[in-house]
Design an enzyme around this catalytic site. Structure first.
Site, PDB file in Angstrom:
ATOM      1  N   PRO A 154       0.770  -1.248   0.000  1.00 55.50           N
ATOM      2  CA  PRO A 154       0.000   0.000   0.000  1.00 55.50           C
ATOM      3  C   PRO A 154       0.799   1.295   0.000  1.00 55.50           C
ATOM      4  O   PRO A 154       0.780   2.065   0.962  1.00 55.50           O
ATOM      5  CB  PRO A 154      -0.835  -0.129   1.270  1.00 55.50           C
ATOM      6  CG  PRO A 154       0.046  -0.918   2.194  1.00 55.50           C
ATOM      7  CD  PRO A 154       0.749  -1.911   1.307  1.00 55.50           C
ATOM      8  N   CYS A 155       1.476   1.613  -1.105  1.00 53.61           N
ATOM      9  CA  CYS A 155       2.254   2.846  -1.176  1.00 53.61           C
ATOM     10  C   CYS A 155       1.362   4.083  -1.087  1.00 53.61           C
ATOM     11  O   CYS A 155       1.849   5.174  -0.772  1.00 53.61           O
ATOM     12  CB  CYS A 155       3.126   2.867  -2.424  1.00 53.61           C
ATOM     13  SG  CYS A 155       2.276   2.536  -3.958  1.00 53.61           S
ATOM     14  N   HIS A 156       0.051   3.920  -1.308  1.00 49.67           N
ATOM     15  CA  HIS A 156      -0.865   5.054  -1.147  1.00 49.67           C
ATOM     16  C   HIS A 156      -0.939   5.511   0.309  1.00 49.67           C
ATOM     17  O   HIS A 156      -1.381   6.621   0.582  1.00 49.67           O
ATOM     18  CB  HIS A 156      -2.269   4.707  -1.675  1.00 49.67           C
ATOM     19  CG  HIS A 156      -2.911   3.549  -1.003  1.00 49.67           C
ATOM     20  ND1 HIS A 156      -2.622   2.235  -1.349  1.00 49.67           N
ATOM     21  CD2 HIS A 156      -3.824   3.480  -0.005  1.00 49.67           C
ATOM     22  CE1 HIS A 156      -3.343   1.424  -0.604  1.00 49.67           C
ATOM     23  NE2 HIS A 156      -4.070   2.148   0.225  1.00 49.67           N
TER      24      HIS A 156
END
Length: 190
Positions: A154-156
């Site tokens: 989850p780089c968001h």
């Protein structure tokens, strides 16, 4: 196997790399998987994006990726992504193939996958400190930009220390949508 596992597991027969495009609330996603696990998730899976991803996979694996929407390798990633986008899944439990990343970026992405749960965010600098490089905030940003498995890894959820969104390979509107889905940001009014 969880999203930060080794990716080692039973071999699934079929092409070296199977891929498909699936619809999602954030637009078409291109998924690719090897016998080891999910290897790539790509946003905005229009023809130009697909061609770029296929070239990268071809180069990395030395074989032609095969479009296989019904592949058993893709069934569980497709199911879990649909559940995530429907709000019913808060943690992915997938075998992952980490072979499109290595070194510091892989360390950062593994820490992100295991240490930043649904509905939370972390700063670039804090994530750098977690992997033993407190001065590495910019390197963390580069690792996020090169993440081959966005959404699943989850780089968001990585934001600027001042509360700004920072960058995002899928575009800032996509990042906003994902953070709103997880309850971190308010849903857009329209």
């Amino acid at each position: 196997m969880n999203s930060y596992g080794t990716g080692e597991g039973p071999a699934v027969r079929g092409p070296a790399v199977a891929w498909a495009v699936v619809d999602s609330v954030i637009g078409p996603l291109m998924l690719a998987a090897t016998a080891t696990g999910l290897v790539s998730v790509s946003f905005h899976a229009r023809p130009a994006v697909r061609d770029t991803v296929l070239d990268r996979l071809r180069t990395r694996f030395g074989t032609e990726p095969v479009e296989a929407p019904g592949s058993p390798r893709l069934a569980e990633p497709v199911r879990q992504l649909a559940a995530y986008f429907a709000g019913g899944l808060h943690a992915f439990d997938l075998a992952l193939d980490w072979s499109l990343t290595g070194g510091f970026p892989r360390e950062v992405l593994r820490e992100l996958a295991r240490g930043v749960p649904y509905g939370t965010v972390v700063g670039y600098g804090e994530l750098a400190a977690r992997v033993g490089r407190p001065e590495g905030a910019q390197a963390v940003g580069a690792a996020m930009g090169a993440n081959p498995l966005p959404v699943v890894v989850p780089c968001h959820r990585v934001v600027e220390s001042d509360g700004g969104l920072g960058g995002f390979g899928g575009g800032l509107e996509t990042k906003r949508q994902l953070l709103a889905l997880e309850g971190v940001l308010p849903q857009p009014l329209f």
